[in-house]
Design a protein around this motif. Sequence first.
Motif, PDB file in Angstrom:
ATOM      1  N   ALA A 145      -3.178 -16.607  10.686  1.00  0.00           N
ATOM      2  CA  ALA A 145      -3.012 -15.226  11.150  1.00  0.00           C
ATOM      3  C   ALA A 145      -3.905 -14.333  10.302  1.00  0.00           C
ATOM      4  N   THR A 146      -4.708 -13.499  10.954  1.00  0.00           N
ATOM      5  CA  THR A 146      -5.505 -12.533  10.222  1.00  0.00           C
ATOM      6  C   THR A 146      -4.863 -11.154  10.345  1.00  0.00           C
ATOM      7  N   THR A 147      -4.752 -10.454   9.223  1.00  0.00           N
ATOM      8  CA  THR A 147      -4.180  -9.100   9.259  1.00  0.00           C
ATOM      9  C   THR A 147      -5.245  -8.059   9.577  1.00  0.00           C
ATOM     10  N   SER A 148      -6.511  -8.487   9.691  1.00  0.00           N
ATOM     11  CA  SER A 148      -7.579  -7.549  10.039  1.00  0.00           C
ATOM     12  C   SER A 148      -7.496  -7.194  11.515  1.00  0.00           C
ATOM     13  N   GLN A 149      -7.526  -5.905  11.809  1.00  0.00           N
ATOM     14  CA  GLN A 149      -7.529  -5.438  13.182  1.00  0.00           C
ATOM     15  C   GLN A 149      -8.911  -4.958  13.610  1.00  0.00           C
ATOM     16  N   VAL A 150      -9.926  -5.374  12.848  1.00  0.00           N
ATOM     17  CA  VAL A 150     -11.302  -5.088  13.236  1.00  0.00           C
ATOM     18  C   VAL A 150     -11.628  -5.934  14.459  1.00  0.00           C
ATOM     19  N   PHE A 169      -1.995 -10.632  13.020  1.00  0.00           N
ATOM     20  CA  PHE A 169      -0.764 -10.030  12.514  1.00  0.00           C
ATOM     21  C   PHE A 169      -1.065  -8.566  12.170  1.00  0.00           C
ATOM     22  N   GLY A 170      -0.484  -7.650  12.914  1.00  0.00           N
ATOM     23  CA  GLY A 170      -0.606  -6.236  12.589  1.00  0.00           C
ATOM     24  C   GLY A 170       0.553  -5.815  11.704  1.00  0.00           C
ATOM     25  N   PRO A 171       0.332  -5.476  10.428  1.00  0.00           N
ATOM     26  CA  PRO A 171       1.446  -5.112   9.539  1.00  0.00           C
ATOM     27  C   PRO A 171       2.231  -3.922  10.067  1.00  0.00           C
ATOM     28  N   ALA A 172       3.560  -4.029   9.995  1.00  0.00           N
ATOM     29  CA  ALA A 172       4.451  -2.946  10.413  1.00  0.00           C
ATOM     30  C   ALA A 172       5.178  -2.376   9.202  1.00  0.00           C
ATOM     31  N   PHE A 173       4.491  -2.329   8.054  1.00  0.00           N
ATOM     32  CA  PHE A 173       5.066  -1.787   6.833  1.00  0.00           C
ATOM     33  C   PHE A 173       3.942  -1.149   6.029  1.00  0.00           C
ATOM     34  N   LEU A 174       4.326  -0.340   5.049  1.00  0.00           N
ATOM     35  CA  LEU A 174       3.367   0.271   4.144  1.00  0.00           C
ATOM     36  C   LEU A 174       3.493  -0.412   2.782  1.00  0.00           C
ATOM     37  N   SER A 175       2.380  -0.656   2.132  1.00  0.00           N
ATOM     38  CA  SER A 175       2.425  -1.309   0.823  1.00  0.00           C
ATOM     39  C   SER A 175       1.303  -0.767  -0.043  1.00  0.00           C
ATOM     40  N   GLU A 176       1.545  -0.792  -1.352  1.00  0.00           N
ATOM     41  CA  GLU A 176       0.534  -0.298  -2.286  1.00  0.00           C
ATOM     42  C   GLU A 176       0.642  -1.060  -3.592  1.00  0.00           C
ATOM     43  N   ARG A 177      -0.510  -1.353  -4.160  1.00  0.00           N
ATOM     44  CA  ARG A 177      -0.578  -2.015  -5.452  1.00  0.00           C
ATOM     45  C   ARG A 177      -0.921  -0.992  -6.517  1.00  0.00           C
ATOM     46  N   LEU A 178      -0.104  -0.973  -7.577  1.00  0.00           N
ATOM     47  CA  LEU A 178      -0.311  -0.025  -8.661  1.00  0.00           C
ATOM     48  C   LEU A 178      -1.592  -0.366  -9.399  1.00  0.00           C
ATOM     49  N   ASP A 179      -2.431   0.626  -9.613  1.00  0.00           N
ATOM     50  CA  ASP A 179      -3.696   0.397 -10.304  1.00  0.00           C
ATOM     51  C   ASP A 179      -3.460   0.029 -11.764  1.00  0.00           C
ATOM     52  N   PRO A 180      -4.334  -0.789 -12.336  1.00  0.00           N
ATOM     53  CA  PRO A 180      -4.236  -1.077 -13.774  1.00  0.00           C
ATOM     54  C   PRO A 180      -4.281   0.215 -14.578  1.00  0.00           C
ATOM     55  N   GLY A 181      -3.416   0.283 -15.567  1.00  0.00           N
ATOM     56  CA  GLY A 181      -3.373   1.480 -16.395  1.00  0.00           C
ATOM     57  C   GLY A 181      -2.316   2.472 -15.958  1.00  0.00           C
ATOM     58  N   PHE A 237       6.558  -1.261  -1.589  1.00  0.00           N
ATOM     59  CA  PHE A 237       6.362  -1.304  -0.136  1.00  0.00           C
ATOM     60  C   PHE A 237       7.558  -0.682   0.562  1.00  0.00           C
ATOM     61  N   TRP A 238       7.327  -0.267   1.800  1.00  0.00           N
ATOM     62  CA  TRP A 238       8.396   0.280   2.635  1.00  0.00           C
ATOM     63  C   TRP A 238       8.295  -0.339   4.012  1.00  0.00           C
ATOM     64  N   ALA A 239       9.417  -0.857   4.496  1.00  0.00           N
ATOM     65  CA  ALA A 239       9.505  -1.426   5.833  1.00  0.00           C
ATOM     66  C   ALA A 239      10.707  -0.809   6.532  1.00  0.00           C
ATOM     67  N   PRO A 240      10.522  -0.244   7.723  1.00  0.00           N
ATOM     68  CA  PRO A 240      11.657   0.348   8.441  1.00  0.00           C
ATOM     69  C   PRO A 240      12.763  -0.669   8.657  1.00  0.00           C
ATOM     70  N   PHE A 246       5.657  -7.797  11.324  1.00  0.00           N
ATOM     71  CA  PHE A 246       4.304  -7.850  11.861  1.00  0.00           C
ATOM     72  C   PHE A 246       4.365  -7.818  13.381  1.00  0.00           C
ATOM     73  N   PHE A 247       3.380  -7.168  13.993  1.00  0.00           N
ATOM     74  CA  PHE A 247       3.134  -7.335  15.417  1.00  0.00           C
ATOM     75  C   PHE A 247       2.159  -8.499  15.556  1.00  0.00           C
ATOM     76  N   VAL A 248       2.416  -9.381  16.498  1.00  0.00           N
ATOM     77  CA  VAL A 248       1.573 -10.560  16.646  1.00  0.00           C
ATOM     78  C   VAL A 248       0.956 -10.577  18.032  1.00  0.00           C
TER      79      VAL A 248
END
Length: 387
Positions: A145-150, A169-181, A237-240, A246-248
């Motif tokens: 499954a590719t999460t790229s929607q290009v 796989f179209g992600p149906a959640f928001l996620s973020e990685r904390l930057d170093p520092g 991350f936040w998921a409703p 994921f949408f597939v």
Amino acid sequence: MRVLFQGAGAIGIAGAALFTDGHEVAVVSRTAGPNGRATYPRRVSVFDPTHSRKVGVGDGSCRQGSGRAGGSNEGEIGGAEGRRAGSIDGWSVTRVAATRRVTISDWAAAAADGSWDLIVLTTRPDDLDAEVVSAIRDISPAFIATTSQVEGDLDRARAVFPGTQAVIFGPAFLSERLDPGAPAEVVRAEGSRAGDADGGVRTEGNRAEEADGGVLTTGGLDGVVGRKAEPGHEVTFWAPAGAPRFFVAGPSTAVRALVSRLGRLVLPVPMEAVLLPPAVFIPFVAELSVRNGSWVALKSHLDRPAKAASEAVRTRLGVQVPVFGSAAHVVLEAVERIVPIDVTNYAGRHFARHVGQSRDMLAGWAESADPAHALRELVAALDALDD
């Protein structure tokens, strides 16, 4: 189902955390090292509709007494504790619903661990290096499954991994990685009154941290041992609630097989339902990047991305569908109210990391759109950021 998420970025780690309840899941990274490591993604809670926003801090859900937000599902390390601040103070609020343990391993360890049914690519197929491509081919999963929607990336995945059933796989959640520092979070041990007192995330103890080499810190109350998240590896991350993860979309045989095995984690949709939404929102994402990630500036400059979105949608549907800046303004304000994270800052940070992908999508639509004045103008504005 045995599932590997390729890449220890925000989507891979959050996706793994969301799959842990019913499946055997791991994240694979080239930088994991031979002994692997653990990470503890934090799920942001939802709003409490009864909260007046005048009591407590943060934007998370609330529970009375010592009730646990987020439940105690299998795979969950701990829940953030809601509590009464006092009989007249009302609810106190926490931003975290649950913390889960996710294992990150390297490709050699993943291959040695037996067969895997599904590999979820969080990197575009053409951007995978030869070593990773070779490792995936050696594992030979039934599904990719590719999460790229290009547009075109599904065909590229099929070309890179012939013989494997490929889907989007179209992600149906928001996620973020904390930057170093950035400031690290402290995870307190299970059974500590300190965890109850300060709203910290509770864990089942320090055995897991001792085993996987996590950084241990000693708290000041009750000699509590907690784990400080390693900078650069902290993911939120936040998921409703109740929604698919994921949408597939893809070949019907592959989609049906994945839905039957993954259940409500995925929702089958037509291909257009995966590819059309980016045509609407990516022009606004691009404008946000042009405005240096300023949400306020974006809301004051909606005409160009609205025209670009109309041009992009026409390439998908073949008919002119107007997108109005005034409607976009309403949507942006609704997102600010609904999503329980600071989306005004999150969006600027998140999409700044993906400017190249946004540009590629705009350029692809511009090649097919007629007219494409706004799309080309946005591409030129993004190119100017690199000058």
